[in-house]
Design an enzyme around this catalytic site. Structure first.
Site, PDB file in Angstrom:
ATOM      1  CD  GLU A   1     -15.832  74.427  19.574  1.00 35.35           C
ATOM      2  OE1 GLU A   1     -15.004  73.917  20.345  1.00 35.35           O
ATOM      3  OE2 GLU A   1     -15.542  75.368  18.810  1.00 35.35           O
TER       4      GLU A   1
ATOM      5  CG  ASN B   1     -20.979  77.900  16.152  1.00 30.26           C
ATOM      6  OD1 ASN B   1     -21.226  77.835  14.959  1.00 30.26           O
ATOM      7  ND2 ASN B   1     -19.792  78.303  16.616  1.00 30.26           N
TER       8      ASN B   1
ATOM      9  CG  HIS C   1     -12.636  75.963  12.349  1.00 32.70           C
ATOM     10  ND1 HIS C   1     -12.020  77.166  12.033  1.00 32.70           N
ATOM     11  CD2 HIS C   1     -13.413  76.226  13.416  1.00 32.70           C
ATOM     12  CE1 HIS C   1     -12.403  78.101  12.870  1.00 32.70           C
ATOM     13  NE2 HIS C   1     -13.247  77.574  13.722  1.00 32.70           N
TER      14      HIS C   1
ATOM     15  CD  GLU D   1     -16.205  79.272  15.067  1.00 28.70           C
ATOM     16  OE1 GLU D   1     -15.072  78.755  15.162  1.00 28.70           O
ATOM     17  OE2 GLU D   1     -16.988  79.331  16.031  1.00 28.70           O
TER      18      GLU D   1
ATOM     19  CG  ASP E   1     -10.252  78.563   9.569  1.00 28.55           C
ATOM     20  OD1 ASP E   1      -9.979  79.279  10.547  1.00 28.55           O
ATOM     21  OD2 ASP E   1     -10.565  77.354   9.675  1.00 28.55           O
TER      22      ASP E   1
HETATM   23  O1  G3I Z   1      -6.103  87.588  26.197  1.00 32.55           O
HETATM   24  C1  G3I Z   1      -4.888  86.855  26.507  1.00 32.55           C
HETATM   25  C2  G3I Z   1      -3.746  87.822  26.762  1.00 32.55           C
HETATM   26  O2  G3I Z   1      -4.049  88.585  27.929  1.00 32.55           O
HETATM   27  C3  G3I Z   1      -2.458  87.033  26.958  1.00 32.55           C
HETATM   28  O3  G3I Z   1      -1.371  87.934  27.112  1.00 32.55           O
HETATM   29  C4  G3I Z   1      -2.220  86.151  25.737  1.00 32.55           C
HETATM   30  C5  G3I Z   1      -0.938  85.342  25.887  1.00 32.55           C
HETATM   31  O4  G3I Z   1      -1.210  83.986  25.890  1.00 32.55           O
HETATM   32  O5  G3I Z   1      -3.341  85.248  25.569  1.00 32.55           O
HETATM   33  C6  G3I Z   1      -4.541  85.977  25.328  1.00 32.55           C
HETATM   34  O6  G3I Z   1      -5.602  85.049  25.185  1.00 32.55           O
HETATM   35  C7  G3I Z   1      -5.608  84.398  23.925  1.00 32.55           C
HETATM   36  C8  G3I Z   1      -6.996  84.610  23.315  1.00 32.55           C
HETATM   37  O7  G3I Z   1      -7.136  83.869  22.085  1.00 32.55           O
HETATM   38  C9  G3I Z   1      -7.282  86.094  23.021  1.00 32.55           C
HETATM   39  O8  G3I Z   1      -6.347  86.549  22.089  1.00 32.55           O
HETATM   40  C10 G3I Z   1      -5.386  82.895  24.173  1.00 32.55           C
HETATM   41  O9  G3I Z   1      -4.048  82.693  24.575  1.00 32.55           O
HETATM   42  C11 G3I Z   1      -5.633  82.133  22.876  1.00 32.55           C
HETATM   43  O10 G3I Z   1      -5.595  80.733  23.122  1.00 32.55           O
HETATM   44  C12 G3I Z   1      -7.029  82.462  22.343  1.00 32.55           C
HETATM   45  O11 G3I Z   1      -7.195  81.766  21.117  1.00 32.55           O
HETATM   46  C13 G3I Z   1      -8.535  81.813  20.592  1.00 32.55           C
HETATM   47  C14 G3I Z   1      -9.134  80.395  20.657  1.00 32.55           C
HETATM   48  O12 G3I Z   1     -10.456  80.409  20.090  1.00 32.55           O
HETATM   49  C15 G3I Z   1      -9.220  79.908  22.084  1.00 32.55           C
HETATM   50  O13 G3I Z   1      -9.733  78.566  22.069  1.00 32.55           O
HETATM   51  C16 G3I Z   1      -8.472  82.257  19.141  1.00 32.55           C
HETATM   52  O14 G3I Z   1      -8.046  83.607  19.066  1.00 32.55           O
HETATM   53  C17 G3I Z   1      -9.852  82.141  18.497  1.00 32.55           C
HETATM   54  O15 G3I Z   1      -9.758  82.388  17.098  1.00 32.55           O
HETATM   55  C18 G3I Z   1     -10.406  80.721  18.686  1.00 32.55           C
HETATM   56  O16 G3I Z   1     -11.707  80.694  18.150  1.00 32.55           O
HETATM   57  C19 G3I Z   1     -12.448  79.470  18.339  1.00 32.55           C
HETATM   58  C20 G3I Z   1     -13.912  79.832  18.440  1.00 32.55           C
HETATM   59  O17 G3I Z   1     -14.104  80.762  19.487  1.00 32.55           O
HETATM   60  C21 G3I Z   1     -14.766  78.585  18.615  1.00 32.55           C
HETATM   61  N1  G3I Z   1     -14.533  77.636  17.514  1.00 32.55           N
HETATM   62  C22 G3I Z   1     -13.104  77.276  17.360  1.00 32.55           C
HETATM   63  C23 G3I Z   1     -12.259  78.526  17.133  1.00 32.55           C
HETATM   64  C24 G3I Z   1     -10.811  78.164  16.891  1.00 32.55           C
HETATM   65  O18 G3I Z   1     -10.264  77.568  18.029  1.00 32.55           O
END
Ligand code: G3I
Length: 405
Positions: A172, A219, A260, A291, A293
């Site tokens: 991105e 990507n 997405h 990715e 969905d």
């Molecule tokens: O690890 C912390 C944890 O310690 C904390 O307690 C918790 C509470 O907020 O947050 C946890 O981190 C979260 C992380 O996922 C791991 O679970 C973040 O808040 C959360 O924002 C993060 O979201 C991820 C997101 O990327 C971040 O931008 C999603 O799971 C993940 O599916 C998403 O994936 C991205 C790809 O990497 C790139 N392309 C877009 C896609 C969707 O956004």
């Protein structure tokens, strides 16, 4: 014997339903005629196509929910770490790496004879605070930041060397048309702002120096189809960028189209999406859906269980998944089709504000929150089962580009 049209249709329909596992096929199709394993991965292998999912590594080890890992093992032939290979998760404290969750996923994949997509070496999101705050307060200057990026890529690719099929090297890096006042596509994010766009070529060269065999991908999302090839056409900007990288001898091997999608938008048809993948692969690159969905807005009527609002969304989601699957099948260089989570029980959409508040979009994945197949799952099975020559051919393996210069 000339069968009546209705009889023929009946046999075909029963065969189809039998294949989808919905109803037993009629006697004319002996069980031996139907593939024993009708999983997505088995049906994908008819075409040499790897079918994957992003994996929530916490859910993978949740003893209270063994179905999650059973499905990851039985349905997919490649896995992607949803989060645990990102910089903030790998190196939360400078110099201290947390390899265990990612190593556990790789061990799972090896046990289940699955490929692994590495995600992600360079992204502007999920960076550790020590890095972003160091740049913000000036304690990390441009020279040190570039050295830190090289060190991160080298350490991570070296740690996982030999275990990663495809790396999302840069993710991105390019704006969306609506993100700039003039709509002109350009580079975006922490890395471009602090190092300039040359970090992209550097990242690929540093990754290749640490792993001679992994396939190195750029990507991005919203590159499903080409537009007018004008200054606001993101897909065309990415096409020119990867073409230029390859021409300069940068060791890039592929383009990942995230996929997405959201059913409230117009999106594209299979011919448009297929043309885009084939245009990227005409550069000598592999492609992959990385990715996928297809989410929907959860209106109050949807949340109340009104089927008149749920059914069209369920069908539209299935259509969108199918558009991208048919496009991938049509491009012999499309090596894998990965969904970003496979059950509504574990989907980033449910806890991410996508513009209308957290929890107001969902229904994005192949299985519902009870792991029951949705139309999208059976539609992908049908696409994989019924596709074949002459327009759908086996995948062409991609040789890792050693690069030059
Ligand atoms: O690890 C912390 C944890 O310690 C904390 O307690 C918790 C509470 O907020 O947050 C946890 O981190 C979260 C992380 O996922 C791991 O679970 C973040 O808040 C959360 O924002 C993060 O979201 C991820 C997101 O990327 C971040 O931008 C999603 O799971 C993940 O599916 C998403 O994936 C991205 C790809 O990497 C790139 N392309 C877009 C896609 C969707 O956004």
């Amino acid at each position: 014997m000339k069968l009546r049209r209705s009889t023929t249709a009946g046999i075909v329909a029963a065969a189809v339903l039998g294949l989808a596992g919905i109803v037993p096929a009629v006697a004319t199709l002996k069980p031996a005629d139907r593939p024993a394993d009708q999983s997505l991965k088995a049906l994908g292998m008819r075409h040499g196509l790897y079918i994957g999912t992003a994996v929530d590594t916490d859910a993978l080890v949740d003893e209270s929910d063994p179905t999650y890992r059973t499905k990851v093992a039985s349905e997919f032939s490649t896995v992607t770490a949803e989060n645990v290979m990102k910089w903030s998760e790998l190196e939360p404290t400078r110099g201290t790496y947390n390899w265990e969750p990612a190593d556990r996923l790789i061990a799972f994949a090896q046990k289940n004879r699955q490929q692994v997509r590495g995600h992600v070496l360079v992204w502007h999101n999920q960076l550790p605070e020590w890095l972003t705050e160091g740049v913000a307060d000036g304690s990390i200057d441009k020279e040190e930041l570039r050295a830190l990026l090289k060190n991160h890529i080298t350490n991570v690719v070296t740690h996982f060397r030999g275990k990663i099929w495809q790396w999302d090297v840069v993710n991105e890096a390019v704006t969306d048309p609506w993100a700039t006042s003039d709509g002109v596509i350009t580079y975006k994010g922490f890395w471009a702002e602090n190092l300039g766009p040359d970090y992209i070529a550097d990242a690929f060269r540093w990754a290749r120096a640490a792993d001679r065999k992994a396939l190195l991908f750029y990507n991005d999302y919203n590159i499903d189809a080409f537009g007018d090839e004008g200054p606001s056409d993101k897909t065309f900007f990415v096409y020119k960028m990867v073409k230029d990288l390859k021409a300069k001898g940068v060791p890039i091997d592929g383009v990942g189209s995230q996929g997405h999608l959201a059913t409230q938008y117009g999106n594209y048809d299979a011919l448009q999406a297929a043309a885009a993948l084939q245009r990227f692969s005409s550069l000598g690159l592999a492609t992959a859906l990385t990715e996928v969905d297809a989410r929907s807005q959860l209106t109050e009527q949807v949340k109340a269980g009104n089927s008149a609002e749920i059914n069209p969304r369920d069908q539209a989601s299935a259509y969108n998944y199918s558009v991208l699957m048919q496009a991938c099948l049509a491009d012999r260089h499309c090596l894998s089709y990965t969904v970003w989570g496979f059950t509504d029980k574990h989907s980033w959409v449910s806890y991410t504000d996508l513009g209308d508040g957290k929890g107001n979009e969902g229904m994005a994945t192949l299985l519902d929150e009870n792991y029951q197949p949705k139309k999208a799952y059976n539609t992908l099975k049908a696409d994989l089962a019924f596709a074949g020559g002459p327009l759908v051919q086996p995948r062409v393996p991609q040789r890792a580009n050693p690069g030059r210069g």
